[in-house]
Write an enzyme that holds these catalytic residues in place. Structure first.
Site, PDB file in Angstrom:
ATOM      1  N   ASP A 175       6.634  -5.666  -1.046  1.00 40.82           N
ATOM      2  CA  ASP A 175       5.629  -5.524   0.012  1.00 40.82           C
ATOM      3  C   ASP A 175       5.183  -4.071   0.196  1.00 40.82           C
ATOM      4  O   ASP A 175       4.303  -3.785   1.001  1.00 40.82           O
ATOM      5  CB  ASP A 175       6.126  -6.126   1.346  1.00 40.82           C
ATOM      6  CG  ASP A 175       7.402  -5.503   1.874  1.00 40.82           C
ATOM      7  OD1 ASP A 175       8.290  -5.167   1.057  1.00 40.82           O
ATOM      8  OD2 ASP A 175       7.530  -5.347   3.105  1.00 40.82           O
ATOM      9  N   HIS A 176       5.771  -3.165  -0.597  1.00 36.92           N
ATOM     10  CA  HIS A 176       5.371  -1.756  -0.562  1.00 36.92           C
ATOM     11  C   HIS A 176       4.841  -1.286  -1.920  1.00 36.92           C
ATOM     12  O   HIS A 176       4.456  -0.140  -2.070  1.00 36.92           O
ATOM     13  CB  HIS A 176       6.569  -0.870  -0.156  1.00 36.92           C
ATOM     14  CG  HIS A 176       7.100  -1.208   1.201  1.00 36.92           C
ATOM     15  ND1 HIS A 176       6.925  -0.396   2.298  1.00 36.92           N
ATOM     16  CD2 HIS A 176       7.762  -2.304   1.650  1.00 36.92           C
ATOM     17  CE1 HIS A 176       7.477  -0.960   3.367  1.00 36.92           C
ATOM     18  NE2 HIS A 176       7.990  -2.128   3.003  1.00 36.92           N
TER      19      HIS A 176
ATOM     20  N   ASP B  20      11.189   1.504   5.104  1.00 35.64           N
ATOM     21  CA  ASP B  20      12.005   0.540   5.842  1.00 35.64           C
ATOM     22  C   ASP B  20      13.402   1.124   6.047  1.00 35.64           C
ATOM     23  O   ASP B  20      14.000   1.678   5.117  1.00 35.64           O
ATOM     24  CB  ASP B  20      12.152  -0.764   5.024  1.00 35.64           C
ATOM     25  CG  ASP B  20      10.832  -1.489   4.867  1.00 35.64           C
ATOM     26  OD1 ASP B  20       9.820  -1.001   5.376  1.00 35.64           O
ATOM     27  OD2 ASP B  20      10.838  -2.563   4.218  1.00 35.64           O
TER      28      ASP B  20
ATOM     29  N   HIS C 141      18.619   1.233   3.687  1.00 36.27           N
ATOM     30  CA  HIS C 141      17.927   0.007   3.298  1.00 36.27           C
ATOM     31  C   HIS C 141      18.660  -0.556   2.078  1.00 36.27           C
ATOM     32  O   HIS C 141      19.314   0.208   1.373  1.00 36.27           O
ATOM     33  CB  HIS C 141      16.456   0.355   2.967  1.00 36.27           C
ATOM     34  CG  HIS C 141      15.524  -0.810   3.079  1.00 36.27           C
ATOM     35  ND1 HIS C 141      15.444  -1.611   4.189  1.00 36.27           N
ATOM     36  CD2 HIS C 141      14.586  -1.296   2.214  1.00 36.27           C
ATOM     37  CE1 HIS C 141      14.524  -2.541   3.994  1.00 36.27           C
ATOM     38  NE2 HIS C 141      13.997  -2.380   2.805  1.00 36.27           N
TER      39      HIS C 141
ATOM     40  N   HIS D 101      10.566  -2.320  -2.978  1.00 39.41           N
ATOM     41  CA  HIS D 101      10.343  -3.699  -2.517  1.00 39.41           C
ATOM     42  C   HIS D 101       8.863  -4.054  -2.678  1.00 39.41           C
ATOM     43  O   HIS D 101       7.978  -3.224  -2.450  1.00 39.41           O
ATOM     44  CB  HIS D 101      10.762  -3.854  -1.044  1.00 39.41           C
ATOM     45  CG  HIS D 101      12.238  -4.127  -0.883  1.00 39.41           C
ATOM     46  ND1 HIS D 101      12.911  -3.898   0.293  1.00 39.41           N
ATOM     47  CD2 HIS D 101      13.161  -4.607  -1.763  1.00 39.41           C
ATOM     48  CE1 HIS D 101      14.192  -4.242   0.138  1.00 39.41           C
ATOM     49  NE2 HIS D 101      14.365  -4.671  -1.099  1.00 39.41           N
TER      50      HIS D 101
ATOM     51  N   HIS E 246       9.863   2.827  -1.270  1.00 40.93           N
ATOM     52  CA  HIS E 246      10.877   2.068  -1.995  1.00 40.93           C
ATOM     53  C   HIS E 246      10.202   0.967  -2.802  1.00 40.93           C
ATOM     54  O   HIS E 246       9.004   0.715  -2.656  1.00 40.93           O
ATOM     55  CB  HIS E 246      11.964   1.526  -1.072  1.00 40.93           C
ATOM     56  CG  HIS E 246      11.509   0.506  -0.057  1.00 40.93           C
ATOM     57  ND1 HIS E 246      10.510   0.753   0.869  1.00 40.93           N
ATOM     58  CD2 HIS E 246      11.931  -0.765   0.186  1.00 40.93           C
ATOM     59  CE1 HIS E 246      10.351  -0.318   1.631  1.00 40.93           C
ATOM     60  NE2 HIS E 246      11.191  -1.258   1.235  1.00 40.93           N
TER      61      HIS E 246
ATOM     62  N   HIS F 184       4.823  -2.276  10.324  1.00 39.68           N
ATOM     63  CA  HIS F 184       5.765  -3.131   9.592  1.00 39.68           C
ATOM     64  C   HIS F 184       6.415  -4.127  10.542  1.00 39.68           C
ATOM     65  O   HIS F 184       7.627  -4.196  10.670  1.00 39.68           O
ATOM     66  CB  HIS F 184       6.817  -2.232   8.902  1.00 39.68           C
ATOM     67  CG  HIS F 184       7.600  -2.930   7.810  1.00 39.68           C
ATOM     68  ND1 HIS F 184       8.733  -3.659   8.070  1.00 39.68           N
ATOM     69  CD2 HIS F 184       7.433  -2.984   6.466  1.00 39.68           C
ATOM     70  CE1 HIS F 184       9.219  -4.119   6.927  1.00 39.68           C
ATOM     71  NE2 HIS F 184       8.451  -3.737   5.943  1.00 39.68           N
TER      72      HIS F 184
HETATM   73 ZN   LIG Z   1       9.037  -3.822   3.882  1.00 42.74          ZN
HETATM   74 ZN   LIG Z   2      12.034  -3.044   2.171  1.00 37.67          ZN
END
Ligand SMILES: [Zn+2]
Ligand SMILES: [Zn+2]
Length: 305
Positions: free
Chosen positions: A68-69, A212, A141, A66, A64, A270
């Site tokens: 942090d990914h 996530d 998510h 976001h 996804h 995670h």
């Molecule tokens: Zn994350």
């Molecule tokens: Zn996420």
């Protein structure tokens, strides 16, 4: 197959853990490949501390968008080019991935010298090359997010060379054809079927790599019967409601899914930046109370399957 975790922290990096990314080294005898799953900021720096370099990567799967990914992706793509790698690279991920990558490259005056293909996926089979099948399923998510199920095709069994020689068939190129289950005609006119000299096929490995997610119906299908499942365990069981309200899972929920899906092994990752080493041990213990075959991924941890 081997999994190497490059980042295991949720949301933000810590001194001990970078944000999410992991390498899947296929280690297949005839279809070698190194795949990356997610690419949080700093992933290329983490990669430098392993035996893998960006040129070795041939596919990157993003769960996804976001940060942090994802935020490590433009830098990694550019470094791969600057290092002179010409091998093509394919990216898979949700809608918007192409716009993100193309915009980052365009605005920063960057490009790649290798063929870069970006495939925006939907639920279903996203790749099937005869060796590996990758299926994506939508998770739960706040933004579009996928988990990936990777299934390796069964490998042919071993050829019983001793039995062939005993039957008067000499080693040579013929053996390769027999190993491919082909029927060959010998000089003396005899027909020999490779299948008669092969042991049972070796079952291919199966794994599930989650993005996530709060618990959702698709999770069971994604993980059903896999040898290894990689799942987030962002928060402890006592904070389950908070975890779920933000589209995440608790330790208990990850472990119960592993149990219900009948997986061989669960690897949790995670984890929230609120947990130090001791806190992470407690997360692991919570999972093991429900599913004993659980391990916690640290950065640079390797798991063979
Ligand atoms: Zn994350
Ligand atoms: Zn996420």
């Amino acid at each position: 197959m081997e999994l190497i975790f490059l980042g295991t922290s949720a949301g933000v990096p810590t001194r001990a853990r970078n944000v999410t990314s992991l390498v899947l080294d296929l280690q297949h005898p005839t279809r070698p490949g190194v795949w990356l799953f997610d690419c949080g900021e700093g992933t290329q720096q983490q990669l430098l501390r392993t035996a893998f370099h960006p040129g070795k990567l041939d596919k990157i799967f993003i769960t996804h968008l976001h940060g942090d990914h994802l935020f490590g992706l433009p830098g990694l793509l550019c470094s791969r080019s600057m290092a002179g790698n010409a091998a093509p690279l394919t990216l898979y991920g949700p809608a918007g991935l192409a716009e993100f990558v193309e915009t980052a490259l365009r605005l920063s005056g960057s490009w790649t010298d290798y063929p870069l293909e970006i495939i925006e996926i939907r639920e279903g089979v996203v790749l099937d090359d005869g060796f590996y099948k990758v299926t994506a399923r939508a998770l739960n998510h706040p933004v579009e997010c996928y988990g990936y199920r990777i299934e390796e095709a069964d490998k042919p069994g071993a050829l019983d060379a001793a039995a062939l020689i005993a039957d008067g068939i000499r080693p040579g190129p013929l053996f390769q054809a027999l190993k491919r289950s082909e029927t060959v005609v010998l000089e003396d006119g005899r027909k020999v079927n490779g299948k008669d000299y092969l042991s049972a096929p070796l079952p291919g490995k199966k794994l599930a790599i989650f993005g996530d997610t709060a618990p959702c119906p698709a999770a069971l299908a994604l993980a059903s019967g896999v040898d290894l499942m990689v799942h987030e365990a962002t928060l402890e069981t006592a904070m389950e409601e908070k975890a779920n309200s933000r589209g995440h899972s608790s330790t208990r929920q990850a472990a119960l899914l592993a149990r219900d899906a009948g997986v061989g092994e669960l690897i949790i990752t995670h984890v929230s930046s609120r947990y130090d080493a001791k806190g992470c041990e407690a997360l692991l213990a919570e999972c093991r109370a429900h599913f004993a075959r659980t391990r916690l991924a640290d950065d640079f941890a390797r798991f063979h399957l």
